[in-house]
Scaffold this motif. Structure first.
Motif, PDB file in Angstrom:
ATOM      1  N   MET A   1       6.238  -5.314  10.434  1.00  0.00           N
ATOM      2  CA  MET A   1       6.475  -4.964   8.756  1.00  0.00           C
ATOM      3  C   MET A   1       6.736  -6.237   8.185  1.00  0.00           C
ATOM      4  N   LEU A  43       3.274   1.702  10.934  1.00  0.00           N
ATOM      5  CA  LEU A  43       4.564   2.744  11.134  1.00  0.00           C
ATOM      6  C   LEU A  43       3.934   4.094  11.904  1.00  0.00           C
ATOM      7  N   THR A  45       2.280   6.251  10.596  1.00  0.00           N
ATOM      8  CA  THR A  45       2.365   7.526   9.816  1.00  0.00           C
ATOM      9  C   THR A  45       2.085   7.339   8.185  1.00  0.00           C
ATOM     10  N   TYR A  49       1.438  10.876   0.182  1.00  0.00           N
ATOM     11  CA  TYR A  49       0.242  11.775  -0.148  1.00  0.00           C
ATOM     12  C   TYR A  49      -0.411  11.678  -1.307  1.00  0.00           C
ATOM     13  N   GLN A  59       7.840  12.775   3.524  1.00  0.00           N
ATOM     14  CA  GLN A  59       9.216  12.554   4.110  1.00  0.00           C
ATOM     15  C   GLN A  59       9.425  11.221   4.610  1.00  0.00           C
ATOM     16  N   ALA A  60       8.673  10.767   5.318  1.00  0.00           N
ATOM     17  CA  ALA A  60       8.673   9.292   6.018  1.00  0.00           C
ATOM     18  C   ALA A  60       8.742   8.274   4.701  1.00  0.00           C
ATOM     19  N   ARG A  67      15.198   2.835   2.693  1.00  0.00           N
ATOM     20  CA  ARG A  67      15.650   1.692   3.537  1.00  0.00           C
ATOM     21  C   ARG A  67      14.764   0.310   2.780  1.00  0.00           C
TER      22      ARG A  67
ATOM     23  N   SER B  77      15.699  -1.004  12.386  1.00  0.00           N
ATOM     24  CA  SER B  77      16.173   0.443  12.330  1.00  0.00           C
ATOM     25  C   SER B  77      15.333   1.156  11.481  1.00  0.00           C
ATOM     26  N   ALA B  78      15.101   0.549  10.136  1.00  0.00           N
ATOM     27  CA  ALA B  78      14.293   1.388   9.405  1.00  0.00           C
ATOM     28  C   ALA B  78      12.749   1.649   9.779  1.00  0.00           C
ATOM     29  N   GLU B  79      12.104   0.913  10.608  1.00  0.00           N
ATOM     30  CA  GLU B  79      10.953   1.313  11.197  1.00  0.00           C
ATOM     31  C   GLU B  79      11.120   2.204  12.176  1.00  0.00           C
ATOM     32  N   GLU B  81      13.233   4.680  12.340  1.00  0.00           N
ATOM     33  CA  GLU B  81      13.703   5.987  11.309  1.00  0.00           C
ATOM     34  C   GLU B  81      12.390   6.516  10.832  1.00  0.00           C
ATOM     35  N   VAL B  82      11.687   5.563  10.105  1.00  0.00           N
ATOM     36  CA  VAL B  82      10.390   6.295   9.447  1.00  0.00           C
ATOM     37  C   VAL B  82       9.351   6.690  10.464  1.00  0.00           C
ATOM     38  N   ARG B  83       9.302   5.803  11.778  1.00  0.00           N
ATOM     39  CA  ARG B  83       8.366   6.371  12.570  1.00  0.00           C
ATOM     40  C   ARG B  83       8.862   7.877  13.185  1.00  0.00           C
ATOM     41  N   ILE B  85      10.635  10.044  11.648  1.00  0.00           N
ATOM     42  CA  ILE B  85      10.266  10.827  10.639  1.00  0.00           C
ATOM     43  C   ILE B  85       8.773  11.319  10.715  1.00  0.00           C
ATOM     44  N   GLY B  86       8.083  10.288  10.544  1.00  0.00           N
ATOM     45  CA  GLY B  86       6.819  10.486  10.430  1.00  0.00           C
ATOM     46  C   GLY B  86       6.092  11.255  11.777  1.00  0.00           C
ATOM     47  N   THR B  92      14.325  17.737   8.188  1.00  0.00           N
ATOM     48  CA  THR B  92      14.913  18.954   8.383  1.00  0.00           C
ATOM     49  C   THR B  92      13.838  20.000   8.108  1.00  0.00           C
ATOM     50  N   ASP B 274      -0.167  23.015   1.239  1.00  0.00           N
ATOM     51  CA  ASP B 274       0.029  21.504   1.055  1.00  0.00           C
ATOM     52  C   ASP B 274       1.149  20.958   1.839  1.00  0.00           C
ATOM     53  N   THR B 276       3.357  18.716   3.880  1.00  0.00           N
ATOM     54  CA  THR B 276       3.135  17.530   4.520  1.00  0.00           C
ATOM     55  C   THR B 276       4.136  17.143   5.760  1.00  0.00           C
ATOM     56  N   SER B 277       5.196  17.705   5.952  1.00  0.00           N
ATOM     57  CA  SER B 277       6.218  17.394   6.693  1.00  0.00           C
ATOM     58  C   SER B 277       5.577  17.695   8.078  1.00  0.00           C
TER      59      SER B 277
END
Lengths: 298, 298
Positions: A1, A43, A45, A49, A59-60, A67, B77-79, B81-83, B85-86, B92, B274, B276-277
DNA sequence: ACGATTGATAGGCTTTCGCTATGGATCTTC
DNA sequence: GAAGATCCATAGCGAAAGCCTATCAATCGT
């Protein structure tokens, strides 16, 4: 990144549009698309969209936006802090000085410095000259103000100011009525002196008297220069003191210049030759400039 | 400021050497020097104090080291987290379901999903089918489990499982002694039914009875399927219920299969087209795979 | 005093980056 | 309903950067 990718992504996420974001970033749209793609690939992901009509965050992507903003903010904050420290605007400054210097002209200098660098945490270590040299060498302090130059090779000295030595006598003393006094006239007087073992100034005054042809007769020896005025007022005799002392005493005492050839006490700024702190350099620069404007202090 | 420059600087600061740092970074020494110079130029201050024999940090460099480490940590940490979530590992998941489905086979599915993605915050919204459709469309929930497919164009439905409908009768009832019961035999019985206005299942059962040649005689209508067993035990009549209900009732009640041609209640996974999550997609994938292994549930 | 080591500099090459031009898809407008 | 407009993605080219090897100047240790 990469920070650039973060900046680019935030722009796209905020504008909800590659085209508008590219405009905001002063960039054309294609490389922006490519950078976002690279970020997404890294990443693993999608962050956005895309329908060919609008751009939404996944969400990501939402997480990345939060962040990313935090990261950029932290980077900016780090830059500001480092810049400030580099400019000598924040940091710490440990000064060594004896009481007589501290409560003399140094006070004005400290006030002037605090005005230009209010965020610097200044600490004054009041201690004997020998200890100050040791403190400088051990990096406990950055700068010392002492009378006389030390011989250590790692230290640099600069003349800070030259203070005339004046005679302090009780108001009732005959010499108090004189406009000026010659040094040799003090041969028969009782002297209040500082302890020569711990005071360069005391040794200097003693040598001046010897040059004038006499050894001062000591009625009282004190450790702290602060005690001298009250002893003079109490009639213990006379004393040769830095001119700046006159500022803080009452009308019980008179100060008279020594003429001809008044002794002068030289105060030096002393610091390590390899000092890197910009706080220290700024202080020295300010001190020499500030003091240069007024050769005599007091 | 660039993350690469930060990484490079940290390496140099930690190794106290350009050469060693370059080795650690799998890089030759010259570009490392250049990057550090660029960083120093941008920050307007030296970060390192170089003698040609060793490298020391300036005060600005000390600050930069601390801040740089914090930045890299935050980036990592951001990477992560995003990963995550992805990949659908955190996030959620809002599910809609009616009580009878929730306390039936869904419970097992939720347990299985929680094992795969323990960090996902799951919320089950227990509400009537019509409200569930609205919740899906307004993005309040991500997935609903309902009996019957909705007609909305933006929603997709997948058969989740097929549950046989069985007869619930009091132990003392004559039909309780039978091994199997034909639907048409229930024409003369009193029925405990759900409110057909709020329940696809109730409507479905009713239509099955009509196909069998009778309209059930309703002795009691209830809103919550949970109430049915106790009413059966109290002698209000019989009821046609999903097989999974049998799991939670006492020995006061007997369940008997309907033969021939047992009615089957189809439960569908419904979600936005549609969506995406990845959390949602993972859940759907798991659900279809998991349920595929056991066509009948209960 | 001399060789070894360290960081800085110079020059050449590869990779990356950004630009213009263009394509495919969708929305708007007449 | 068809034509134009708008949006993001792709392709190809020129510029900039990043990295390498070779070398220099200064210092340390033997």
């Amino acid at each position: 990144m990469d920070l650039r990718q973060v900046r680019y992504f935030i722009a796209v996420a905020e504008e909800r549009s590659f085209t508008l974001a590219a405009r905001r970033l002063n960039l054309s749209q294609p490389p922006l698309s490519q950078h976002i793609q690279a970020l997404e690939a890294e990443l693993g992901t999608p962050l956005l969209y895309r329908t060919s009509r609008k751009v939404e965050l996944t969400q990501a992507g939402e997480a990345m936006l939060l962040r990313g903003r935090a990261i950029l903010q932290q980077v900016k904050s780090a830059e500001d802090e480092v810049r400030s420290i580099g400019a000598g605007l924040v940091g710490t400054l440990d000064l060594g000085a004896t009481g007589s210097i501290l409560r003399g002209p140094l006070a004005d200098l400290l006030a002037a410095y605090r005005q230009v660098a209010p965020l610097v945490k200044m600490t004054v270590h009041e201690q004997a000259p020998a200890l100050q040299i040791a403190a400088l060498l051990s990096r406990t302090t950055n700068i010392s103000l002492i009378r006389g130059v030390p011989s250590e090779r790692d230290l640099t000295s600069r003349l800070a100011w030259r203070e005339e030595v004046v005679l302090a006598v009780p108001r009732t003393h005959p010499l108090a009525k004189r406009k000026r006094v010659a040094l040799s006239e003090l041969a028969s007087e009782d002297h209040v002196v500082l302890n020569p073992d711990s005071s360069d100034f005391a040794r200097y005054v003693q040598s001046c008297c010897v040059d004038a042809g006499f050894l001062p007769k000591v009625s009282q020896q004190v450790v702290d220069a602060q005690s001298i005025p009250s002893l003079i007022a109490a009639g213990f005799g006379v004393a040769l003191v830095p001119q700046s002392i006159a500022r803080f005493t009452t009308s019980d005492i008179a100060f008279r210049p020594i003429r001809p050839s008044p002794p002068a006490a030289d105060v030096f700024l002393v610091f390590r030759q390899d000092e890197t702190s910009m706080v220290v350099h700024n202080f020295i620069k300010l001190a020499l400039r500030y003091l240069g404007q007024r050769k005599k202090v007091g």
